[in-house]
Design a protein around this motif. Structure first.
Motif, PDB file in Angstrom:
ATOM      1  N   THR A  85     -36.689  38.063   8.246  1.00 27.23           N
ATOM      2  CA  THR A  85     -35.491  38.262   7.439  1.00 27.23           C
ATOM      3  C   THR A  85     -34.646  36.989   7.471  1.00 27.23           C
ATOM      4  O   THR A  85     -34.386  36.450   8.552  1.00 27.23           O
ATOM      5  N   PRO A  86     -34.218  36.484   6.316  1.00 23.87           N
ATOM      6  CA  PRO A  86     -33.373  35.278   6.304  1.00 23.87           C
ATOM      7  C   PRO A  86     -32.077  35.492   7.090  1.00 23.87           C
ATOM      8  O   PRO A  86     -31.571  36.608   7.199  1.00 23.87           O
ATOM      9  N   ARG A  87     -31.568  34.378   7.623  1.00 22.46           N
ATOM     10  CA  ARG A  87     -30.291  34.380   8.351  1.00 22.46           C
ATOM     11  C   ARG A  87     -29.251  33.706   7.473  1.00 22.46           C
ATOM     12  O   ARG A  87     -29.568  32.763   6.751  1.00 22.46           O
ATOM     13  N   ILE A  88     -27.999  34.187   7.534  1.00 23.22           N
ATOM     14  CA  ILE A  88     -26.990  33.742   6.584  1.00 23.22           C
ATOM     15  C   ILE A  88     -25.642  33.511   7.262  1.00 23.22           C
ATOM     16  O   ILE A  88     -25.299  34.185   8.226  1.00 23.22           O
ATOM     17  N   VAL A  89     -24.904  32.537   6.720  1.00 19.16           N
ATOM     18  CA  VAL A  89     -23.497  32.321   7.032  1.00 19.16           C
ATOM     19  C   VAL A  89     -22.779  32.341   5.692  1.00 19.16           C
ATOM     20  O   VAL A  89     -23.185  31.657   4.751  1.00 19.16           O
ATOM     21  N   ASN A  90     -21.706  33.131   5.609  1.00 18.42           N
ATOM     22  CA  ASN A  90     -21.018  33.356   4.344  1.00 18.42           C
ATOM     23  C   ASN A  90     -19.513  33.291   4.590  1.00 18.42           C
ATOM     24  O   ASN A  90     -18.998  34.047   5.414  1.00 18.42           O
ATOM     25  N   PHE A  91     -18.819  32.382   3.905  1.00 20.81           N
ATOM     26  CA  PHE A  91     -17.381  32.224   4.073  1.00 20.81           C
ATOM     27  C   PHE A  91     -16.691  32.044   2.724  1.00 20.81           C
ATOM     28  O   PHE A  91     -17.272  31.478   1.796  1.00 20.81           O
ATOM     29  N   SER A  92     -15.441  32.473   2.652  1.00 26.04           N
ATOM     30  CA  SER A  92     -14.569  32.105   1.545  1.00 26.04           C
ATOM     31  C   SER A  92     -13.799  30.874   1.993  1.00 26.04           C
ATOM     32  O   SER A  92     -13.216  30.874   3.076  1.00 26.04           O
ATOM     33  N   VAL A  93     -13.833  29.832   1.175  1.00 24.07           N
ATOM     34  CA  VAL A  93     -13.138  28.589   1.514  1.00 24.07           C
ATOM     35  C   VAL A  93     -12.355  28.106   0.302  1.00 24.07           C
ATOM     36  O   VAL A  93     -12.707  28.404  -0.840  1.00 24.07           O
ATOM     37  N   PRO A  94     -11.274  27.349   0.530  1.00 21.28           N
ATOM     38  CA  PRO A  94     -10.505  26.829  -0.602  1.00 21.28           C
ATOM     39  C   PRO A  94     -11.290  25.739  -1.341  1.00 21.28           C
ATOM     40  O   PRO A  94     -12.127  25.058  -0.753  1.00 21.28           O
ATOM     41  N   GLY A  95     -11.003  25.581  -2.613  1.00 25.23           N
ATOM     42  CA  GLY A  95     -11.615  24.517  -3.407  1.00 25.23           C
ATOM     43  C   GLY A  95     -12.773  24.996  -4.239  1.00 25.23           C
ATOM     44  O   GLY A  95     -13.169  26.159  -4.190  1.00 25.23           O
ATOM     45  N   GLU A  96     -13.333  24.055  -5.006  1.00 30.36           N
ATOM     46  CA  GLU A  96     -14.506  24.333  -5.840  1.00 30.36           C
ATOM     47  C   GLU A  96     -15.518  23.201  -5.796  1.00 30.36           C
ATOM     48  O   GLU A  96     -16.346  23.064  -6.675  1.00 30.36           O
ATOM     49  N   ASP A  97     -15.419  22.368  -4.762  1.00 31.03           N
ATOM     50  CA  ASP A  97     -16.358  21.252  -4.652  1.00 31.03           C
ATOM     51  C   ASP A  97     -16.439  20.820  -3.196  1.00 31.03           C
ATOM     52  O   ASP A  97     -15.664  21.261  -2.350  1.00 31.03           O
ATOM     53  N   TRP A  98     -17.359  19.916  -2.908  1.00 31.78           N
ATOM     54  CA  TRP A  98     -17.507  19.353  -1.574  1.00 31.78           C
ATOM     55  C   TRP A  98     -16.320  18.433  -1.274  1.00 31.78           C
ATOM     56  O   TRP A  98     -15.840  17.728  -2.160  1.00 31.78           O
ATOM     57  N   SER A  99     -15.879  18.411  -0.025  1.00 30.37           N
ATOM     58  CA  SER A  99     -14.869  17.456   0.425  1.00 30.37           C
ATOM     59  C   SER A  99     -15.576  16.188   0.883  1.00 30.37           C
ATOM     60  O   SER A  99     -16.776  16.197   1.164  1.00 30.37           O
ATOM     61  N   ARG A 100     -14.839  15.102   0.962  1.00 29.70           N
ATOM     62  CA  ARG A 100     -15.390  13.835   1.463  1.00 29.70           C
ATOM     63  C   ARG A 100     -15.408  13.848   2.987  1.00 29.70           C
ATOM     64  O   ARG A 100     -14.483  14.340   3.621  1.00 29.70           O
ATOM     65  N   LEU A 101     -16.441  13.280   3.583  1.00 31.76           N
ATOM     66  CA  LEU A 101     -16.564  13.141   5.018  1.00 31.76           C
ATOM     67  C   LEU A 101     -15.928  11.812   5.420  1.00 31.76           C
ATOM     68  O   LEU A 101     -16.572  10.767   5.406  1.00 31.76           O
ATOM     69  N   GLY A 102     -14.633  11.847   5.700  1.00 32.45           N
ATOM     70  CA  GLY A 102     -13.867  10.640   5.964  1.00 32.45           C
ATOM     71  C   GLY A 102     -14.376   9.819   7.114  1.00 32.45           C
ATOM     72  O   GLY A 102     -14.253   8.585   7.123  1.00 32.45           O
ATOM     73  N   GLU A 103     -14.980  10.452   8.127  1.00 29.65           N
ATOM     74  CA  GLU A 103     -15.482   9.726   9.285  1.00 29.65           C
ATOM     75  C   GLU A 103     -16.651   8.802   8.942  1.00 29.65           C
ATOM     76  O   GLU A 103     -16.977   7.898   9.700  1.00 29.65           O
ATOM     77  N   LEU A 104     -17.272   9.018   7.801  1.00 33.77           N
ATOM     78  CA  LEU A 104     -18.384   8.173   7.361  1.00 33.77           C
ATOM     79  C   LEU A 104     -18.100   7.584   5.992  1.00 33.77           C
ATOM     80  O   LEU A 104     -18.997   7.414   5.166  1.00 33.77           O
ATOM     81  N   ALA A 105     -16.846   7.238   5.766  1.00 30.33           N
ATOM     82  CA  ALA A 105     -16.434   6.711   4.466  1.00 30.33           C
ATOM     83  C   ALA A 105     -17.200   5.437   4.126  1.00 30.33           C
ATOM     84  O   ALA A 105     -17.446   4.591   4.973  1.00 30.33           O
ATOM     85  N   VAL A 106     -17.556   5.322   2.886  1.00 28.69           N
ATOM     86  CA  VAL A 106     -18.238   4.151   2.349  1.00 28.69           C
ATOM     87  C   VAL A 106     -17.247   3.382   1.494  1.00 28.69           C
ATOM     88  O   VAL A 106     -16.621   3.943   0.590  1.00 28.69           O
ATOM     89  N   ASP A 107     -17.121   2.101   1.793  1.00 29.38           N
ATOM     90  CA  ASP A 107     -16.165   1.256   1.029  1.00 29.38           C
ATOM     91  C   ASP A 107     -16.732   0.893  -0.326  1.00 29.38           C
ATOM     92  O   ASP A 107     -17.870   0.730  -0.554  1.00 29.38           O
TER      93      ASP A 107
END
Length: 107
Positions: A85-107
């Motif tokens: 049986t598949p395993r799942i994680v399901n959450f309601s989160v704010p927004g409608e897109d991916w956030s930027r990973l600031g710790e690995l920012a590309v200049d």
């Protein structure tokens, strides 16, 4: 948005064909009005494990997804190809897109 991650362990003899096995369900889900993304990845450590990362605009879009004909078909069509049986994680989160990973920012 509704953000979902699920792990699918596919039967070893069918692992190479999973993209074809799940193609109809994947294409139909991506075509849903409320689907923000529906993306499969394969584990680097276990070739029988696929990870599905999906998001839906809101609760109504998530409900429409699980009530769709293609979801009902997938409930019948996909389990015979799975090792567990598949395993799942399901959450309601704010927004409608991916956030930027600031710790690995590309200049």
């Amino acid at each position: 948005m509704i953000f979902i991650t699920a792990k699918f362990r596919v039967k070893p003899e069918e692992a190479e064909q999973w993209s074809e096995i799940s193609a109809t369900f994947t294409q139909a889900t991506r075509g849903e009005e409320g689907c923000l993304w529906f993306d499969w990845s394969r584990s680097l450590d276990d070739p029988t494990e696929y990870v599905l990362v999906e998001a839906f605009r809101d609760d109504a879009a998530g409900a429409a997804h699980v009530q769709s004909d293609h979801f009902k078909a997938a409930q019948q069509d996909l389990p015979p190809h799975l090792a567990e049986t598949p395993r799942i994680v399901n959450f309601s989160v704010p927004g409608e897109d991916w956030s930027r990973l600031g710790e690995l920012a590309v200049d």
